[in-house]
Design a protein around this motif. Structure first.
Motif, PDB file in Angstrom:
ATOM      1  N   TYR A 237       0.871  -1.174   0.000  1.00 17.11           N
ATOM      2  CA  TYR A 237       0.000   0.000   0.000  1.00 17.11           C
ATOM      3  C   TYR A 237       0.908   1.224   0.000  1.00 17.11           C
ATOM      4  N   PHE A 238       0.672   2.148  -0.950  1.00 16.91           N
ATOM      5  CA  PHE A 238       1.525   3.326  -1.116  1.00 16.91           C
ATOM      6  C   PHE A 238       0.758   4.606  -0.800  1.00 16.91           C
ATOM      7  N   GLU A 239       1.366   5.491  -0.029  1.00 16.65           N
ATOM      8  CA  GLU A 239       0.936   6.878   0.092  1.00 16.65           C
ATOM      9  C   GLU A 239       2.072   7.720  -0.477  1.00 16.65           C
ATOM     10  N   VAL A 240       1.907   8.124  -1.731  1.00 19.37           N
ATOM     11  CA  VAL A 240       3.003   8.750  -2.476  1.00 19.37           C
ATOM     12  C   VAL A 240       3.090  10.241  -2.179  1.00 19.37           C
ATOM     13  N   ALA A 241       4.292  10.686  -1.845  1.00 19.00           N
ATOM     14  CA  ALA A 241       4.535  12.115  -1.640  1.00 19.00           C
ATOM     15  C   ALA A 241       4.370  12.846  -2.968  1.00 19.00           C
ATOM     16  N   HIS A 242       3.594  13.938  -2.962  1.00 16.65           N
ATOM     17  CA  HIS A 242       3.287  14.648  -4.197  1.00 16.65           C
ATOM     18  C   HIS A 242       4.486  15.454  -4.702  1.00 16.65           C
ATOM     19  N   GLU A 243       4.853  15.216  -5.939  1.00 15.18           N
ATOM     20  CA  GLU A 243       5.878  16.008  -6.624  1.00 15.18           C
ATOM     21  C   GLU A 243       5.430  16.179  -8.063  1.00 15.18           C
ATOM     22  N   LYS A 244       5.036  17.378  -8.411  1.00 16.92           N
ATOM     23  CA  LYS A 244       4.417  17.641  -9.713  1.00 16.92           C
ATOM     24  C   LYS A 244       5.307  17.271 -10.881  1.00 16.92           C
ATOM     25  N   ASN A 245       6.595  17.538 -10.760  1.00 13.82           N
ATOM     26  CA  ASN A 245       7.496  17.350 -11.902  1.00 13.82           C
ATOM     27  C   ASN A 245       8.352  16.085 -11.816  1.00 13.82           C
ATOM     28  N   ARG A 246       8.059  15.227 -10.855  1.00 17.86           N
ATOM     29  CA  ARG A 246       8.847  14.001 -10.722  1.00 17.86           C
ATOM     30  C   ARG A 246       7.910  12.842 -10.376  1.00 17.86           C
ATOM     31  N   PRO A 247       7.318  12.185 -11.394  1.00 14.82           N
ATOM     32  CA  PRO A 247       6.343  11.120 -11.140  1.00 14.82           C
ATOM     33  C   PRO A 247       6.969   9.929 -10.422  1.00 14.82           C
ATOM     34  N   PHE A 248       6.121   9.237  -9.672  1.00 11.85           N
ATOM     35  CA  PHE A 248       6.506   8.035  -8.938  1.00 11.85           C
ATOM     36  C   PHE A 248       6.049   6.837  -9.768  1.00 11.85           C
ATOM     37  N   ILE A 249       6.955   5.904 -10.077  1.00 14.72           N
ATOM     38  CA  ILE A 249       6.638   4.773 -10.948  1.00 14.72           C
ATOM     39  C   ILE A 249       6.943   3.468 -10.233  1.00 14.72           C
ATOM     40  N   VAL A 250       5.924   2.597 -10.170  1.00 16.22           N
ATOM     41  CA  VAL A 250       6.091   1.266  -9.584  1.00 16.22           C
ATOM     42  C   VAL A 250       6.089   0.248 -10.713  1.00 16.22           C
ATOM     43  N   SER A 251       7.185  -0.476 -10.866  1.00 10.22           N
ATOM     44  CA  SER A 251       7.278  -1.506 -11.901  1.00 10.22           C
ATOM     45  C   SER A 251       6.921  -2.864 -11.315  1.00 10.22           C
ATOM     46  N   THR A 252       6.097  -3.632 -12.045  1.00  4.50           N
ATOM     47  CA  THR A 252       5.693  -4.975 -11.620  1.00  4.50           C
ATOM     48  C   THR A 252       5.910  -5.951 -12.771  1.00  4.50           C
ATOM     49  N   THR A 253       5.642  -7.212 -12.503  1.00  6.90           N
ATOM     50  CA  THR A 253       5.788  -8.241 -13.539  1.00  6.90           C
ATOM     51  C   THR A 253       4.904  -7.962 -14.745  1.00  6.90           C
ATOM     52  N   HIS A 254       3.708  -7.373 -14.508  1.00  9.64           N
ATOM     53  CA  HIS A 254       2.716  -7.221 -15.569  1.00  9.64           C
ATOM     54  C   HIS A 254       2.573  -5.802 -16.109  1.00  9.64           C
ATOM     55  N   GLY A 255       3.280  -4.848 -15.532  1.00 14.77           N
ATOM     56  CA  GLY A 255       3.148  -3.476 -16.027  1.00 14.77           C
ATOM     57  C   GLY A 255       3.630  -2.456 -15.009  1.00 14.77           C
ATOM     58  N   ASP A 256       3.494  -1.174 -15.384  1.00 15.78           N
ATOM     59  CA  ASP A 256       3.975  -0.073 -14.554  1.00 15.78           C
ATOM     60  C   ASP A 256       2.828   0.829 -14.118  1.00 15.78           C
ATOM     61  N   ILE A 257       2.918   1.317 -12.861  1.00 14.28           N
ATOM     62  CA  ILE A 257       1.959   2.272 -12.315  1.00 14.28           C
ATOM     63  C   ILE A 257       2.666   3.609 -12.192  1.00 14.28           C
ATOM     64  N   LYS A 258       2.089   4.676 -12.784  1.00 16.48           N
ATOM     65  CA  LYS A 258       2.692   6.002 -12.756  1.00 16.48           C
ATOM     66  C   LYS A 258       1.774   6.967 -12.000  1.00 16.48           C
ATOM     67  N   VAL A 259       2.333   7.632 -10.972  1.00 18.68           N
ATOM     68  CA  VAL A 259       1.523   8.539 -10.160  1.00 18.68           C
ATOM     69  C   VAL A 259       2.313   9.797  -9.856  1.00 18.68           C
ATOM     70  N   LEU A 260       1.594  10.838  -9.441  1.00 18.83           N
ATOM     71  CA  LEU A 260       2.241  12.071  -8.996  1.00 18.83           C
ATOM     72  C   LEU A 260       2.162  12.195  -7.480  1.00 18.83           C
ATOM     73  N   GLY A 261       1.028  11.917  -6.920  1.00 16.55           N
ATOM     74  CA  GLY A 261       0.847  11.962  -5.473  1.00 16.55           C
ATOM     75  C   GLY A 261      -0.516  11.397  -5.170  1.00 16.55           C
ATOM     76  N   THR A 262      -0.559  10.227  -4.554  1.00 21.32           N
ATOM     77  CA  THR A 262      -1.838   9.554  -4.389  1.00 21.32           C
ATOM     78  C   THR A 262      -1.684   8.394  -3.427  1.00 21.32           C
ATOM     79  N   ALA A 263      -2.781   7.710  -3.128  1.00 17.83           N
ATOM     80  CA  ALA A 263      -2.746   6.507  -2.299  1.00 17.83           C
ATOM     81  C   ALA A 263      -3.392   5.370  -3.077  1.00 17.83           C
ATOM     82  N   PHE A 264      -2.740   4.222  -3.084  1.00 17.45           N
ATOM     83  CA  PHE A 264      -3.281   3.080  -3.810  1.00 17.45           C
ATOM     84  C   PHE A 264      -2.733   1.789  -3.236  1.00 17.45           C
ATOM     85  N   ASN A 265      -3.476   0.698  -3.457  1.00 18.20           N
ATOM     86  CA  ASN A 265      -3.044  -0.637  -3.042  1.00 18.20           C
ATOM     87  C   ASN A 265      -2.723  -1.429  -4.300  1.00 18.20           C
TER      88      ASN A 265
END
Length: 397
Positions: A237-265
């Motif tokens: 579970y991620f609570e991503v620190a917001h950074e407008k110009n530097r996206p947060f990317i989570v790589s997995t076996t099946h694909g990538d999740i790209k966020v700026l600042g959000t919460a997701f499981n």
């Protein structure tokens, strides 16, 4: 170094029998200087006892090699002595070496035959063969130099390459904010949570992560200037620190999740399709076929290498593990037992045909395995058996 491992067996037996001498301790110190890994094993064995997980280490010792060493030793020609003295000397050699081999075999057998798993306890209530305690907060951290450290909830400081200090505070691993130095961005850490475990951490950018059982998160000591990249195998579970110009990317076996600042499981175990549930904010999902989809809060995407399926999410169900409980809704027993298997570190066996009926309900993750099974079987029409860490599931009739 293999010879030292054989010798360590003898010293362990002496330690546990109370016959370890000062001369033995001096010999041990010399061995530890030559092979520091044996010092770690010695300290663990003598302070915590012998555990089933240690059997793998002793299994790697070559018993044939041990026998060959003894045979070579016993076949060596003794110095010329009077016949009766030579015979007595040879008899002593055979007796001493045979005893050493028996000690070696005995300790190896003991390690394999008497596992001491502290998670296995007696069942005082439900009459199972035994009970299994729930998981807890535990993980290992692999540093950039390859060294692995066991983490706990005790406050401590860990030193990384270039003098970076990592801290465990309030049961969480904390990385200090940094300026994204290039040398740190090239150094990677990996936090691995075993089955029957979970852990919490704060990344260098302030992003908070809760990591579930049988999961692994890899990340740099400092994020790059343009993106913040991590890799996940398992569930977090991620609570991503917001950074407008530097996206947060989570790589997995099946694909990538790209966020700026959000919460997701995100659930991304490699043996099943991955899924991500958005709590708030915005995310963009790209699978291995480069298909992209953006979702809104309250939605869930199930995805593998080729297909993405969007649906409304049950937020409570998806995040229940983070808050310390199980939540089941229209789940088959196989799905329920899969969650229990990771949390209690058990193996599940199904005996006979098992109903496809679906179940719902919730329960705390702090209950023992026996209590969890009793809560499930009340409305499931199933019987369970516990044999150490193996659970058998079968229909009641």
């Amino acid at each position: 170094m293999m010879d030292h491992q054989f010798i360590l067996v003898d010293f362990l037996v002496k330690h546990f029998s109370g016959t370890l001498s000062q001369a033995d301790m001096q010999a041990l110190q010399k061995i530890f200087e030559d092979d520091p890994t044996l010092r770690e094993r010695w300290e663990r064995y003598t302070s915590q006892g012998l555990r089933s997980s240690d059997a793998e280490f002793w299994d790697r010792l070559d018993l044939d090699q041990a026998r060959a060493k003894i045979l070579n030793y016993t076949s060596a020609k003794p110095a010329k002595r009077p016949l009766h003295t030579r015979g007595m000397r040879r008899l002593k050699i055979y007796a001493g070496l045979a005893a050493s081999l028996l000690i070696f075999l005995g300790v190896a057998w003991f390690l394999n035959a008497t596992p001491q798993d502290k998670q296995i306890v007696a069942d005082q209530v439900y009459r199972y063969n035994n009970d299994v305690l729930p998981g807890g907060q535990k993980a290992t951290l692999t540093l950039s130099n390859g060294k692995t450290i066991a983490l706990s909830d005790e406050q401590t400081t860990i030193e990384e390459t270039h003098g970076e200090q990592l801290q465990i505070l309030d049961g969480q691993l904390h990385y200090k904010p940094n300026s994204g130095q290039a040398e740190l961005a090239s150094l990677k850490n990996t936090l691995k949570v075993p089955e029957s475990g979970f852990y919490r951490m704060v990344l260098p950018d302030g992003t908070k992560v809760w990591i579930n059982s049988a999961s692994e998160l890899s990340y740099p000591l400092a994020f790059g200037k343009s993106t913040r990249n991590v890799e996940l195998r398992g569930e977090a579970y991620f609570e991503v620190a917001h950074e407008k110009n530097r996206p947060f990317i989570v790589s997995t076996t099946h694909g990538d999740i790209k966020v700026l600042g959000t919460a997701f499981n995100l659930t991304a175990y490699s043996n099943v399709a991955s899924n991500v549930t958005l709590i708030n904010g915005s995310i963009q999902l790209t699978n291995k076929n480069n298909t992209t989809k953006q979702i809104v809060p309250g939605q869930k995407v199930e995805f593998d290498g080729s297909v993405m399926r969007v649906s409304q999410a049950n937020i409570e169900k998806e995040t229940a593990w983070q808050h310390g409980y199980f939540y089941f809704e229209h789940d088959q027993i196989q799905d329920i037992m899969e969650q229990l298997a990771r949390w209690y570190d058990i193996q599940v066996i199904y005996k006979g045909p098992i109903s496809k009926k679906k179940f719902g309900g919730s329960m705390s993750r702090s209950v023992s395995l026996a209590e969890a099974l009793e809560l499930i079987k009340r409305g499931a029409g199933l019987e369970f058996e516990i044999d150490r860490k193996t659970v058998t599931v079968k229909n009641k009739n």
